[in-house]
Design an enzyme around this catalytic site. Structure first.
Site, PDB file in Angstrom:
ATOM      1  N   MET A  28       0.837  -1.200   0.000  1.00 61.21           N
ATOM      2  CA  MET A  28       0.000   0.000   0.000  1.00 61.21           C
ATOM      3  C   MET A  28       0.874   1.253   0.000  1.00 61.21           C
ATOM      4  O   MET A  28       0.399   2.356   0.315  1.00 61.21           O
ATOM      5  CB  MET A  28      -0.945  -0.008   1.204  1.00 61.21           C
ATOM      6  CG  MET A  28      -1.906  -1.194   1.162  1.00 61.21           C
ATOM      7  SD  MET A  28      -3.428  -0.928   2.060  1.00 61.21           S
ATOM      8  CE  MET A  28      -2.809  -0.684   3.709  1.00 61.21           C
ATOM      9  N   LEU A  31       6.684   3.139   1.429  1.00 62.90           N
ATOM     10  CA  LEU A  31       7.587   1.983   1.557  1.00 62.90           C
ATOM     11  C   LEU A  31       8.667   2.210   2.615  1.00 62.90           C
ATOM     12  O   LEU A  31       9.197   3.310   2.750  1.00 62.90           O
ATOM     13  CB  LEU A  31       8.235   1.679   0.205  1.00 62.90           C
ATOM     14  CG  LEU A  31       7.266   1.371  -0.949  1.00 62.90           C
ATOM     15  CD1 LEU A  31       8.053   0.986  -2.205  1.00 62.90           C
ATOM     16  CD2 LEU A  31       6.286   0.253  -0.585  1.00 62.90           C
ATOM     17  N   HIS A  32       8.968   1.152   3.339  1.00 62.13           N
ATOM     18  CA  HIS A  32      10.009   1.194   4.374  1.00 62.13           C
ATOM     19  C   HIS A  32      10.827  -0.091   4.281  1.00 62.13           C
ATOM     20  O   HIS A  32      10.620  -0.899   3.351  1.00 62.13           O
ATOM     21  CB  HIS A  32       9.378   1.359   5.765  1.00 62.13           C
ATOM     22  CG  HIS A  32       8.288   0.362   6.048  1.00 62.13           C
ATOM     23  ND1 HIS A  32       8.524  -0.978   6.205  1.00 62.13           N
ATOM     24  CD2 HIS A  32       6.939   0.526   6.181  1.00 62.13           C
ATOM     25  CE1 HIS A  32       7.386  -1.609   6.438  1.00 62.13           C
ATOM     26  NE2 HIS A  32       6.404  -0.719   6.418  1.00 62.13           N
ATOM     27  N   HIS A  35       9.006  -3.479   3.510  1.00 63.03           N
ATOM     28  CA  HIS A  35       8.665  -3.705   2.099  1.00 63.03           C
ATOM     29  C   HIS A  35       9.929  -4.040   1.299  1.00 63.03           C
ATOM     30  O   HIS A  35       9.905  -4.903   0.424  1.00 63.03           O
ATOM     31  CB  HIS A  35       8.056  -2.439   1.486  1.00 63.03           C
ATOM     32  CG  HIS A  35       6.781  -1.980   2.143  1.00 63.03           C
ATOM     33  ND1 HIS A  35       6.714  -0.825   2.896  1.00 63.03           N
ATOM     34  CD2 HIS A  35       5.537  -2.513   2.154  1.00 63.03           C
ATOM     35  CE1 HIS A  35       5.474  -0.654   3.331  1.00 63.03           C
ATOM     36  NE2 HIS A  35       4.738  -1.666   2.915  1.00 63.03           N
ATOM     37  N   GLN A  59     -10.272  -2.917   2.137  1.00 63.18           N
ATOM     38  CA  GLN A  59      -9.776  -3.580   3.346  1.00 63.18           C
ATOM     39  C   GLN A  59      -9.795  -2.654   4.571  1.00 63.18           C
ATOM     40  O   GLN A  59      -9.374  -3.054   5.659  1.00 63.18           O
ATOM     41  CB  GLN A  59      -8.402  -4.186   3.119  1.00 63.18           C
ATOM     42  CG  GLN A  59      -7.257  -3.204   2.954  1.00 63.18           C
ATOM     43  CD  GLN A  59      -5.997  -3.916   2.509  1.00 63.18           C
ATOM     44  OE1 GLN A  59      -5.890  -4.396   1.385  1.00 63.18           O
ATOM     45  NE2 GLN A  59      -5.013  -3.999   3.397  1.00 63.18           N
ATOM     46  N   LYS A 149       5.013  -9.872   9.342  1.00 60.90           N
ATOM     47  CA  LYS A 149       4.429  -8.806  10.173  1.00 60.90           C
ATOM     48  C   LYS A 149       2.898  -8.922  10.189  1.00 60.90           C
ATOM     49  O   LYS A 149       2.270  -8.758  11.224  1.00 60.90           O
ATOM     50  CB  LYS A 149       4.890  -7.467   9.601  1.00 60.90           C
ATOM     51  CG  LYS A 149       4.043  -6.277   9.894  1.00 60.90           C
ATOM     52  CD  LYS A 149       4.441  -5.682  11.201  1.00 60.90           C
ATOM     53  CE  LYS A 149       3.636  -4.466  11.604  1.00 60.90           C
ATOM     54  NZ  LYS A 149       2.588  -4.026  10.765  1.00 60.90           N
ATOM     55  N   VAL A 176      10.818  -7.048   9.638  1.00 62.29           N
ATOM     56  CA  VAL A 176      11.954  -6.134   9.791  1.00 62.29           C
ATOM     57  C   VAL A 176      11.604  -5.131  10.892  1.00 62.29           C
ATOM     58  O   VAL A 176      10.480  -4.611  10.926  1.00 62.29           O
ATOM     59  CB  VAL A 176      12.236  -5.399   8.464  1.00 62.29           C
ATOM     60  CG1 VAL A 176      13.366  -4.387   8.631  1.00 62.29           C
ATOM     61  CG2 VAL A 176      12.574  -6.405   7.365  1.00 62.29           C
TER      62      VAL A 176
HETATM   63  P1  AMP Z   1       1.395  -2.921   3.477  1.00 63.44           P
HETATM   64  O1  AMP Z   1       1.951  -1.877   2.554  1.00 63.44           O
HETATM   65  O2  AMP Z   1       1.376  -2.499   4.909  1.00 63.44           O
HETATM   66  O3  AMP Z   1       0.092  -3.499   2.991  1.00 63.44           O
HETATM   67  O4  AMP Z   1       2.433  -4.124   3.434  1.00 63.44           O
HETATM   68  C1  AMP Z   1       2.780  -4.738   2.244  1.00 63.44           C
HETATM   69  C2  AMP Z   1       3.563  -5.983   2.554  1.00 63.44           C
HETATM   70  O5  AMP Z   1       4.727  -5.649   3.300  1.00 63.44           O
HETATM   71  C3  AMP Z   1       2.747  -6.980   3.398  1.00 63.44           C
HETATM   72  O6  AMP Z   1       3.007  -8.297   2.932  1.00 63.44           O
HETATM   73  C4  AMP Z   1       3.317  -6.762   4.772  1.00 63.44           C
HETATM   74  O7  AMP Z   1       3.214  -7.899   5.616  1.00 63.44           O
HETATM   75  C5  AMP Z   1       4.772  -6.457   4.457  1.00 63.44           C
HETATM   76  N1  AMP Z   1       5.384  -5.747   5.576  1.00 63.44           N
HETATM   77  C6  AMP Z   1       4.933  -4.611   6.182  1.00 63.44           C
HETATM   78  N2  AMP Z   1       5.731  -4.279   7.215  1.00 63.44           N
HETATM   79  C7  AMP Z   1       6.695  -5.233   7.278  1.00 63.44           C
HETATM   80  C8  AMP Z   1       7.818  -5.458   8.137  1.00 63.44           C
HETATM   81  N3  AMP Z   1       8.113  -4.642   9.136  1.00 63.44           N
HETATM   82  N4  AMP Z   1       8.598  -6.533   7.897  1.00 63.44           N
HETATM   83  C9  AMP Z   1       8.317  -7.385   6.878  1.00 63.44           C
HETATM   84  N5  AMP Z   1       7.279  -7.222   6.030  1.00 63.44           N
HETATM   85  C10 AMP Z   1       6.479  -6.159   6.225  1.00 63.44           C
END
Ligand code: AMP
Length: 287
Positions: A28, A31-32, A35, A59, A149, A176
């Site tokens: 979404m 990015l950090h 991601h 969602q 996560k 992470v």
């Molecule tokens: P999001 O942008 O929050 O929907 O996350 C996209 C993907 O990145 C999902 O599969 C999350 O589980 C993964 N993700 C988010 N934060 C972390 C993290 N700290 N460590 C590993 N994967 C992550």
């Protein structure tokens, strides 16, 4: 790196790289490092990598943070370019969902959708499987990467692939963390500095429960799960008095089922509110 907005562009690309192993990282945005760990795995394991950046409205529940969710596409694109991504898919809501509400939707059954995060976000996982299945159909990846996560999400997407016989390998990537242990999250930007240091105690508690499970295994003791959960809730409350615990539960790592005593392949799951911000985390504790 190519930036794509339209479904036809993706289909055209997929045809042109039909022999390549395509890795897909749905996000979404904002990015950090979490991601980027998923992207790194995809770049390593696959011939080509596609990242989607889409804040999926279905969602989010009513009153959740859809509107204020952080959006930072320019920086995201730079990070993707630096990480070796081949394609970024940046669709609009109507590209994904059309102009009218869909007449066919997917539903996750309560065994998986009404526990843990589903308790306070009852439609969340329906929205997740809806968007993920649309992405899978458009992109037709060989491998898709999800973060531990959001472990419940990973299990549900794995089930989706299994139940619908999708020819897609669903892989998970370890969480992470910040140096203080806080799991990286796009939502961490909502936290003040003092809230961030309070939030570091979440991981501390997860580690303490893991230690407890390790010693139970060593001593071959049968320990009631409820006892460990209550003790961990009390500990967290004593470290962060103004924390609101949404859930703190120990469940099986493969099917998220509950057992009375600490069993092998246990995982602890937690969701809390610190101020207005909802944070989740989990850890494999074995036992
Ligand atoms: P999001 O942008 O929050 O929907 O996350 C996209 C993907 O990145 C999902 O599969 C999350 O589980 C993964 N993700 C988010 N934060 C972390 C993290 N700290 N460590 C590993 N994967 C992550």
């Amino acid at each position: 790196m190519e930036i794509l907005h339209e479904i036809d562009e993706i289909k055209e690309i997929r045809r042109s790289i039909s022999d390549s192993v395509l890795g897909f990282v749905p996000t979404m945005g904002a990015l950090h490092g979490g991601h980027l760990a998923l992207i790194e795995q995809s770049v390593k394991k696959c011939d080509k990598t596609i990242v989607s950046i889409f804040v999926n409205p279905t969602q989010f529940g009513a009153g959740e943070d859809y509107e204020k969710y952080p959006r930072n596409v320019e920086e995201d694109l730079k990070k993707c370019g630096d990480a070796g991504v081949d394609y970024v898919f940046l669709p609009t809501n109507s590209t994904i969902y059309g102009q009218q509400a869909p007449l066919i939707v997917l539903k996750v059954l309560p065994e998986l959708s009404s526990i843990l995060c589903g308790k306070s976000r009852p439609t969340h996982f329906d929205g997740v499987v809806q968007v993920v299945s649309i992405f899978f159909n458009i992109i037709r990846p060989d491998v898709a990467f999800f973060g531990e996560k959001d472990y419940q999400q990973f299990i549900i997407v794995k089930k989706l692939a299994e139940n619908f016989h999708l020819p897609i390998e669903i892989l998970s990537v370890p969480t992470v963390r910040e140096p203080n242990g806080l799991a990286k999250s796009s939502r961490n930007c909502y936290l003040s500095d003092s809230e961030k240091s309070s939030a570091a105690n979440i991981y501390k508690i997860l580690l303490e429960v893991k230690q407890r499970a390790d010693s139970a295994r060593f001593d071959r003791l049968a320990i009631p799960v409820e006892f460990v959960e209550n003790e961990a809730r009390r500990r967290l409350k004593s470290l962060v008095p103004n924390i609101e615990i949404d859930y703190l539960e120990i469940r099986n790592t493969f099917d998220l089922s509950k057992s009375r005593f600490l069993m092998k392949d246990s995982r602890i799951f937690i969701a809390v509110y610190i101020g207005q911000t909802r944070l989740i985390d989990n850890l494999y504790i074995g036992a």
